[in-house]
Design a protein around this motif. Sequence first.
Motif, PDB file in Angstrom:
ATOM      1  N   ALA A 221      11.502 -17.275   2.452  1.00  0.00           N
ATOM      2  CA  ALA A 221      12.681 -17.227   1.578  1.00  0.00           C
ATOM      3  C   ALA A 221      13.830 -16.618   2.368  1.00  0.00           C
ATOM      4  O   ALA A 221      13.629 -15.677   3.144  1.00  0.00           O
ATOM      5  N   ALA A 222      15.024 -17.171   2.169  1.00  0.00           N
ATOM      6  CA  ALA A 222      16.195 -16.607   2.859  1.00  0.00           C
ATOM      7  C   ALA A 222      16.757 -15.465   2.029  1.00  0.00           C
ATOM      8  O   ALA A 222      16.928 -15.589   0.817  1.00  0.00           O
ATOM      9  N   LEU A 223      17.057 -14.350   2.680  1.00  0.00           N
ATOM     10  CA  LEU A 223      17.741 -13.244   2.004  1.00  0.00           C
ATOM     11  C   LEU A 223      19.239 -13.570   1.959  1.00  0.00           C
ATOM     12  O   LEU A 223      19.707 -14.433   2.697  1.00  0.00           O
ATOM     13  N   PRO A 224      19.982 -12.860   1.123  1.00  0.00           N
ATOM     14  CA  PRO A 224      21.431 -13.112   1.078  1.00  0.00           C
ATOM     15  C   PRO A 224      22.057 -12.939   2.471  1.00  0.00           C
ATOM     16  O   PRO A 224      21.664 -12.047   3.224  1.00  0.00           O
ATOM     17  N   SER A 311      17.762  -6.900   2.554  1.00  0.00           N
ATOM     18  CA  SER A 311      16.572  -6.644   1.756  1.00  0.00           C
ATOM     19  C   SER A 311      16.938  -5.881   0.475  1.00  0.00           C
ATOM     20  O   SER A 311      16.521  -6.237  -0.623  1.00  0.00           O
ATOM     21  N   GLU A 312      17.757  -4.839   0.654  1.00  0.00           N
ATOM     22  CA  GLU A 312      18.214  -4.063  -0.520  1.00  0.00           C
ATOM     23  C   GLU A 312      19.009  -4.969  -1.470  1.00  0.00           C
ATOM     24  O   GLU A 312      18.841  -4.906  -2.685  1.00  0.00           O
ATOM     25  N   TRP A 316      14.850  -5.639  -3.064  1.00  0.00           N
ATOM     26  CA  TRP A 316      13.612  -5.028  -2.565  1.00  0.00           C
ATOM     27  C   TRP A 316      14.003  -3.864  -1.682  1.00  0.00           C
ATOM     28  O   TRP A 316      14.872  -3.989  -0.825  1.00  0.00           O
ATOM     29  N   SER A 317      13.367  -2.725  -1.830  1.00  0.00           N
ATOM     30  CA  SER A 317      13.606  -1.648  -0.879  1.00  0.00           C
ATOM     31  C   SER A 317      13.037  -2.104   0.459  1.00  0.00           C
ATOM     32  O   SER A 317      12.164  -2.974   0.520  1.00  0.00           O
TER      33      SER A 317
END
Length: 341
Positions: A221-224, A311-312, A316-317
């Motif tokens: 999955a791509a993070l922002p 990630s934040e 997700w931490s």
Amino acid sequence: MSAVQQGPDVSVPVEPVDLPLPELVVVLAGGLSHERDVSLRSGRRVAQALRSRGLDVLESDVDSSLVPRLAEVPGAVVFPVLHGEAGEDGALREVLALLGVPFVGSVGSACRVAFDKSIATTVVADAGVTVPTQVALPHEIFRELGAQALVAALGDQIGFPMMVKPSRGGSALGCSKVSTPEELPAAMVGAYAYGPVAVVESFVEGTEVTVAVVDRGHGPAALPAVEIRPDSGVYDYTARYTAGTTRFLCPAEIPADVAARCAEVALRVHDELGLRDLSRTDLVVRDGEPVFLEVNVAPGMTETSAVPLASEAAGWSLGKMCADLVAVAAARGGRTAPVPA
Ligand SMILES: Nc1ncnc2c1ncn2[C@@H]1O[C@H](COP(=O)(O)OP(=O)(O)O)[C@@H](O)[C@H]1O
Ligand SMILES: [Mg+2]
């Protein structure tokens, strides 16, 4: 299955993985590369993040005590946070696979291709990703033919401004923007200080973004996207690791459709290069179109790095993301099938 996450609004179901955690995680950081200090900072942050999730963590450098140490902790999972040559070119991961030690991240053979900018660029271009016009020039050729003979041809092929960088490098070390033919020889020498092959490519004017791809057990999955705005205008070593010298915007201030294209490209790069668990693709958005610069198999995890921020932003931490990656690696185990003869 590939899933795209674009900022908090367009979320995909990302259930936490429900896998058992290992007894011990060995975070590998340091190593003998130009990016040793950055790696130590990344390693410390990953170790703290994992400890915050209750994991037992051993921080280790790469030296002659590593193999015996790993033999003493058979249930451990290794989390390599080594930047630069030995960490990202796949050599150490080959050794981990040989020892049967489970580790987070891509396998050695995929890293070898991804780490070399000239090879990675060719592979992703063949897969339809937009890349800069690029030429790879080994040091011996440059020396034997002479700078003058090549400057005119490079100018014709690539045009000015151009970007010169070591083919196998990181943290922008040895990278320079070249605006006139006179600047080219010094830029080549600067790149050769970091390795025997330099890439010369067209300078892509636009908005710099970087997109992490994470697989927490449900497919990549791509993070922002994180937008990078260095105060000096140049995202060099100082702008990367000195707090307050660069603004990181997450999600990036780009239209949603462009952000979706960036995510698509990062996922394609991850997939085409056969990467695993975690990667980060650096892009420049030019006229709404993402242009590939490079991909990182051990992205920075320092206080001023993009992946922890993304990630934040994804909710997700960093600890949760790293713990999930560790759980996935533990479930996968360390034994890989031998290459058929
Ligand atoms: N072709 C290019 N056009 C514009 N800027 C570039 C180009 N290549 C690199 N850069 C700039 O140089 C930085 C370092 O280059 P990159 O390819 O990401 O290598 P690395 O991060 O491994 O040193 C990038 O973050 C970007 O700011
Ligand atoms: Mg980069």
